[in-house]
Scaffold this active site. Structure first.
Site: not given
Ligand code: TYM
Length: 346
Positions: A115, A207, A210
């Protein structure tokens, strides 16, 4: 994990463009886990500001993710749905964890490197500290299970390391309080299934994300049937027909990705998908995938659109969830302050 009551926690960032990867890797599994566990699902707005503090409309984005949770079938009465910034314990516990985690641990985080890119000196301190906030999210509720996509694996390992170090550093005080197996659980990641890593529709080695500048790389949960159809039809493929066995997907990342998406959406496995479509041309397979994606995602997108028209209702769901989350969080913060030796009121 004896001694700890099983509890599921997960979070999604309100950074716009919620997509099929978020749905298959995370949200859809949140829905299933409601049947077997107590669950807490959080819209992590404090994480959303680590990349850019001034978002186009953070409140609207937060409501949109909440709407996606509800539209997908999460029940905010039986479980807890809230936004992170309404519960001060997340920030408070992060500070304690900043003093538990080692700089060497954070320096290994690959997502920060990705990032921050080349301009690392100019990344926010918040982006660097992101994994400590994530550990605090989970451990504030002493959650035992965390469903996420594969890209979060390293962050969950850090969460486990923080829990173990805190438990060890304060072992005597924690035991004296009657928590024989440590104060924080060593959380289990729940990562898996055919869609734990959904890839870009334009490049099967990247991947689905967003932040990809091409909207054709992803299916957004807000896309209508026409947009879904166009994106699937334009998805990159190779010239061969689909194989009949999974081994035939090796070195064919785009084919593997589309088969994984089909399996994820239909709740089957890639092997079962190939049993039905082995030998088919992509044109036929893509038509079936469009029908499936529209049938599964169309109602969710429509319900999200309906829900976001009533921001007052969404805000009341978040306020209710935040109050219930805060009641749990306050107990943890009080315990942690006592364990660490910070004097507190009452
Ligand atoms: P975020 O907002 O980027 O994504 C949310 C969830 O979607 C999953 N994800 C994917 N799964 C499969 N294929 C993909 N291409 C893909 N892109 C995203 C992510 O793995 C995630 O589960 N750091 C986390 C948010 C967070 C969190 C937490 C998660 C903050 N605190 C505590 C679990 C527990 C994140 O950036 O997710």
């Amino acid at each position: 994990m004896s001694g700890f009551k099983e509890l599921v926690f997960s979070g999604v960032q309100p950074t716009g463009n919620l997509h099929l990867g978020n749905y298959l890797g995370a949200v859809r599994r949140f829905v299933t886990l409601q049947e077997t566990h107590d669950c807490i699902y959080c819209v992590v707005d404090l994480h959303a500001i680590t990349a850019t503090l001034s978002q186009p409309d953070l409140a609207a984005q937060t409501r949109e993710v909440t709407a996606a949770f509800l539209a997908a079938g999460i029940d905010p009465k039986r479980h807890i749905v809230f936004n992170q910034s309404q519960v001060p314990g997340h920030a408070e516990l992060t500070w304690i964890f900043n003093c538990v985690a080692r700089i060497g641990w954070l320096n290994r985080m690959t997502q920060f490197k990705e990032k921050a890119g080349k301009d690392r000196e100019n990344a926010s301190v918040g982006l660097y500290d992101y994994p400590c906030l994530m550990a605090a999210d989970i451990l504030l509720y002493r959650a035992t299970h965390v469903p996420v996509g594969e890209d979060q694996k390293q962050h969950l390992e850090l969460t486990r390391d923080i829990a173990i170090k805190f438990n060890n550093d304060f072992a005597e005080k924690i035991a004296a309080r009657g928590h024989g197996e440590g104060y924080f659980p060593v959380t289990e990641p729940l990562i898996g299934g055919p869609a734990a890593r959904v890839m870009s529709l334009r490049d099967g080695t990247k991947k689905m994300s967003k932040s990809d500048p091409s909207d054709y790389s992803r299916i957004n949960l807000t896309d209508d049937a026409d947009a879904i159809a166009q994106k699937v039809r334009k998805a990159k493929t190779d010239p061969e027909p689909l194989p009949s066995e999974e081994a035939g997907l090796a070195k064919r990342p785009e084919a593997e990705n589309l088969v994984g998406i089909y399996a994820g959406l239909s709740d089957t496995t890639p092997a079962e998908v190939l049993r039905d479509f082995g030998g088919a041309q992509f044109s036929a397979f893509k038509s079936a995938l469009v029908d499936l994606a529209v049938a599964k995602l169309g109602p969710i997108g429509a319900e999200m659109a309906r829900l976001v028209k009533d921001p007052g209702h969404i805000d009341s769901v978040l306020a209710d969830g935040s109050a219930r989350a805060a009641a749990i969080a306050e107990r943890t913060i009080a315990d942690v302050k006592d364990i660490v030796g910070l004097i507190r009121r009452g």
